[in-house]
Design an enzyme around this catalytic site. Structure first.
Site, PDB file in Angstrom:
ATOM      1  N   CYS A  38       0.724  -1.338  -0.127  1.00  0.00           N
ATOM      2  CA  CYS A  38       0.114   0.105  -0.151  1.00  0.00           C
ATOM      3  C   CYS A  38       0.794   1.266  -0.187  1.00  0.00           C
ATOM      4  CB  CYS A  38      -0.946   0.197   1.282  1.00  0.00           C
ATOM      5  SG  CYS A  38       0.197  -0.027   2.657  1.00  0.00           S
ATOM      6  N   ASP A  40       2.450   2.511   2.670  1.00  0.00           N
ATOM      7  CA  ASP A  40       2.252   3.201   3.994  1.00  0.00           C
ATOM      8  C   ASP A  40       3.559   2.760   4.615  1.00  0.00           C
ATOM      9  OD1 ASP A  40      -0.156   3.943   3.456  1.00  0.00           O
ATOM     10  OD2 ASP A  40      -0.985   2.386   4.519  1.00  0.00           O
ATOM     11  N   CYS A  64      -2.722   2.936   7.871  1.00  0.00           N
ATOM     12  CA  CYS A  64      -4.108   2.877   8.041  1.00  0.00           C
ATOM     13  C   CYS A  64      -4.369   2.551   9.459  1.00  0.00           C
ATOM     14  CB  CYS A  64      -4.646   1.759   6.987  1.00  0.00           C
ATOM     15  SG  CYS A  64      -3.958   0.065   7.711  1.00  0.00           S
ATOM     16  N   CYS A 108      -1.080  -5.461   6.660  1.00  0.00           N
ATOM     17  CA  CYS A 108      -0.834  -4.055   7.711  1.00  0.00           C
ATOM     18  C   CYS A 108      -0.039  -4.346   8.817  1.00  0.00           C
ATOM     19  CB  CYS A 108      -2.089  -3.410   8.241  1.00  0.00           C
ATOM     20  SG  CYS A 108      -3.265  -3.182   6.578  1.00  0.00           S
TER      21      CYS A 108
HETATM   22 FE1  FES Z   1      -1.541   0.387   4.361  1.00  0.00          FE
HETATM   23 FE2  FES Z   1      -2.791  -0.956   6.016  1.00  0.00          FE
HETATM   24  S1  FES Z   1      -3.282  -0.249   4.181  1.00  0.00           S
HETATM   25  S2  FES Z   1      -0.675  -0.172   6.363  1.00  0.00           S
END
Ligand code: FES
Length: 143
Positions: A38, A40, A64, A108
């Site tokens: 993702c 992140d 998230c 995640c």
């Molecule tokens: Fe990116 Fe959860 S969607 S860490």
């Protein structure tokens, strides 16, 4: 354990009131990793004493809710542990402690585990030691 798409009360609690958010100045080890799926980002700070015991642990994330909740729980779980014991705090152990995560959110939970490993790697490098069983983190974006 339920993985059917609803968040457990523990996940919601750690998401709404995350523990250990912040940073540690002059940390013994810092690990920053990105989630390949993702994009992140997670950063973990460890304060480790001379006996190799984790005295404090903080995190910051562009992640998230599931990443926040798992990091909150993971930081709670590694505090007070030796670096060796901290390696046992896997994303699976963290998810179990949170009463599960929906299937689509399991990736995640890897952010916290990888960031802790990256911080331990940083600590080991700074101190010229080897932590048995610790591999160089795959998604380390420190350097
Ligand atoms: Fe990116 Fe959860 S969607 S860490």
């Amino acid at each position: 354990m339920s993985y059917d798409g609803v968040y457990s009360e523990k996940v919601m609690d750690h998401f709404m009131n995350p523990r250990n958010v912040g940073e540690i100045e002059d940390a013994s080890g810092v690990g920053t990793v990105g989630n390949a799926k993702c994009g992140d980002i997670m950063r973990i700070y460890l304060d480790i004493d001379d006996n190799g015991v984790i005295q404090d642990c903080k995190f910051k994330t562009f992640g998230c809710g599931a990443a926040v909740a798992t990091s909150s729980m993971a930081t709670e779980m590694v505090k007070g542990k030796t670096v060796q014991e901290a390696l046992q705090v896997t994303n699976k152990a963290v998810m179990e402690a949170l009463d599960g995560l929906p299937q689509v959110k399991i990736h995640c939970s890897l952010l916290a585990e990888e960031a802790i490993h990256a911080a331990l790697w940083d600590y080991a490098e700074k101190n010229g030691i080897t932590i048995e069983g610790l591999k160089k983190p795959k998604h380390d974006i420190n350097d």
